[in-house]
Design a protein around this motif. Structure first.
Motif, PDB file in Angstrom:
ATOM      1  N   ARG A 102       0.821  -1.210   0.000  1.00 17.86           N
ATOM      2  CA  ARG A 102       0.000   0.000   0.000  1.00 17.86           C
ATOM      3  C   ARG A 102       0.859   1.266   0.000  1.00 17.86           C
ATOM      4  O   ARG A 102       0.322   2.372  -0.086  1.00 17.86           O
ATOM      5  N   VAL A 107       3.213   1.120  -4.850  1.00 15.01           N
ATOM      6  CA  VAL A 107       2.005   1.040  -5.678  1.00 15.01           C
ATOM      7  C   VAL A 107       2.279   1.569  -7.080  1.00 15.01           C
ATOM      8  O   VAL A 107       1.937   0.931  -8.089  1.00 15.01           O
ATOM      9  N   GLU A 108       2.903   2.727  -7.166  1.00 18.87           N
ATOM     10  CA  GLU A 108       3.196   3.326  -8.469  1.00 18.87           C
ATOM     11  C   GLU A 108       4.130   2.433  -9.287  1.00 18.87           C
ATOM     12  O   GLU A 108       3.934   2.236 -10.490  1.00 18.87           O
ATOM     13  N   ARG A 111       2.193  -0.851 -10.295  1.00 22.23           N
ATOM     14  CA  ARG A 111       1.118  -0.577 -11.259  1.00 22.23           C
ATOM     15  C   ARG A 111       1.683  -0.334 -12.660  1.00 22.23           C
ATOM     16  O   ARG A 111       1.076  -0.724 -13.661  1.00 22.23           O
ATOM     17  N   ALA A 112       2.850   0.286 -12.732  1.00 25.44           N
ATOM     18  CA  ALA A 112       3.465   0.550 -14.029  1.00 25.44           C
ATOM     19  C   ALA A 112       4.035  -0.717 -14.656  1.00 25.44           C
ATOM     20  O   ALA A 112       4.109  -0.833 -15.884  1.00 25.44           O
ATOM     21  N   TRP A 174      -5.162  -3.557  -1.598  1.00 26.72           N
ATOM     22  CA  TRP A 174      -3.820  -3.426  -2.175  1.00 26.72           C
ATOM     23  C   TRP A 174      -3.798  -3.901  -3.626  1.00 26.72           C
ATOM     24  O   TRP A 174      -3.090  -3.343  -4.465  1.00 26.72           O
ATOM     25  N   ARG A 176      -6.410  -3.888  -5.751  1.00 27.26           N
ATOM     26  CA  ARG A 176      -7.123  -2.905  -6.566  1.00 27.26           C
ATOM     27  C   ARG A 176      -6.239  -1.701  -6.867  1.00 27.26           C
ATOM     28  O   ARG A 176      -6.400  -1.049  -7.900  1.00 27.26           O
ATOM     29  N   ALA A 177      -5.295  -1.417  -5.965  1.00 25.58           N
ATOM     30  CA  ALA A 177      -4.412  -0.264  -6.156  1.00 25.58           C
ATOM     31  C   ALA A 177      -3.339  -0.515  -7.207  1.00 25.58           C
ATOM     32  O   ALA A 177      -2.914   0.412  -7.894  1.00 25.58           O
ATOM     33  N   ILE A 178      -2.893  -1.767  -7.353  1.00 27.48           N
ATOM     34  CA  ILE A 178      -1.762  -2.036  -8.253  1.00 27.48           C
ATOM     35  C   ILE A 178      -2.184  -2.641  -9.586  1.00 27.48           C
ATOM     36  O   ILE A 178      -1.338  -2.880 -10.452  1.00 27.48           O
ATOM     37  N   THR A 179      -3.471  -2.900  -9.769  1.00 28.24           N
ATOM     38  CA  THR A 179      -3.965  -3.414 -11.046  1.00 28.24           C
ATOM     39  C   THR A 179      -5.210  -2.627 -11.442  1.00 28.24           C
ATOM     40  O   THR A 179      -5.862  -2.013 -10.601  1.00 28.24           O
ATOM     41  N   PRO A 180      -5.581  -2.655 -12.719  1.00 26.34           N
ATOM     42  CA  PRO A 180      -6.802  -1.962 -13.148  1.00 26.34           C
ATOM     43  C   PRO A 180      -8.063  -2.766 -12.870  1.00 26.34           C
ATOM     44  O   PRO A 180      -9.162  -2.347 -13.213  1.00 26.34           O
TER      45      PRO A 180
END
Length: 200
Positions: A102, A107-108, A111-112, A174, A176-180
């Motif tokens: 988190r 996360v950034e 996610r990238a 967590w 949901r934050a790192i994937t779409p």
């Protein structure tokens, strides 16, 4: 870890079972989330399962905060890995093993990078010693499926196992934050008297 029935709804990866979809990836390594000071049981089991065989000749690494031999998820070159695997864990009032996932920088970064396949498994194959060979095979198959699109996506896939956090509303936040993917958990208890393996 508590054993609570939970169904996870996800459009890709849930019907995987014990078969492997074809596909070759170019990366040679896997990375496993490993909160070594909080809960490393699942991490160790996954590393052992993925180390078996020759799927990852570059090795299977542990990712966390850079301590204890782990790769720092805030700065790691994630595109060097075929797949990132998150064990089944459980946050509670005294321990938050999902906490680093988190962190805004983590996360950034994740996610990238996580642009491959996503497989969420509503179970704990990384726990216990009963049927260990079958559990290891399932872990290997999930990782293979999620990482199979590496050559086309040029980025790692993701495998996430069961989130049994005490706060039910916070489960998978967590993820949901790192994937779409918009993921929700279903707390309804359902029993099945038989199962059928799916084949391609």
């Amino acid at each position: 870890m508590r054993s609570v029935p939970l169904k996870v709804v996800l459009t890709a990866g849930l019907a995987l079972g014990l078969f492997v979809l074809p596909g070759a990836a170019s990366a040679q390594q896997a990375l496993v989330y490993c909160p070594i000071n909080l809960d490393r049981t699942g991490c160790d089991a996954i590393v052992t399962a993925l180390t078996a065989g020759s799927t990852y000749p570059g090795g299977v690494g542990r990712g966390y905060d850079g301590t204890g031999g782990t790769v720092d998820l805030r700065s790691a070159e994630l595109f060097a890995y075929t797949v990132f695997v998150v064990p089944s864990l459980a946050d509670d009032s005294t321990s938050q093993p999902y906490g680093l996932l988190r962190d805004s920088v983590v996360v950034e970064h994740l996610r990238a990078a996580l642009i491959g396949g996503v497989a969420v498994w509503s179970g704990t194959p990384d726990q216990g010693t009963t049927n260990r060979a079958e559990k290891d095979q399932l872990i290997q198959n999930l990782a293979h499926w999620a990482g199979a699109s590496y050559a086309a996506a040029h980025g790692p896939g993701l495998v996430a196992l069961l989130d049994l956090s005490e706060n039910q509303d916070a489960r998978y936040d967590w993820l949901r934050a790192i994937t779409p993917t918009h993921l929700t958990s279903d707390l309804e208890v359902v029993a099945y008297d038989s199962v059928r393996a799916l084949t391609p």
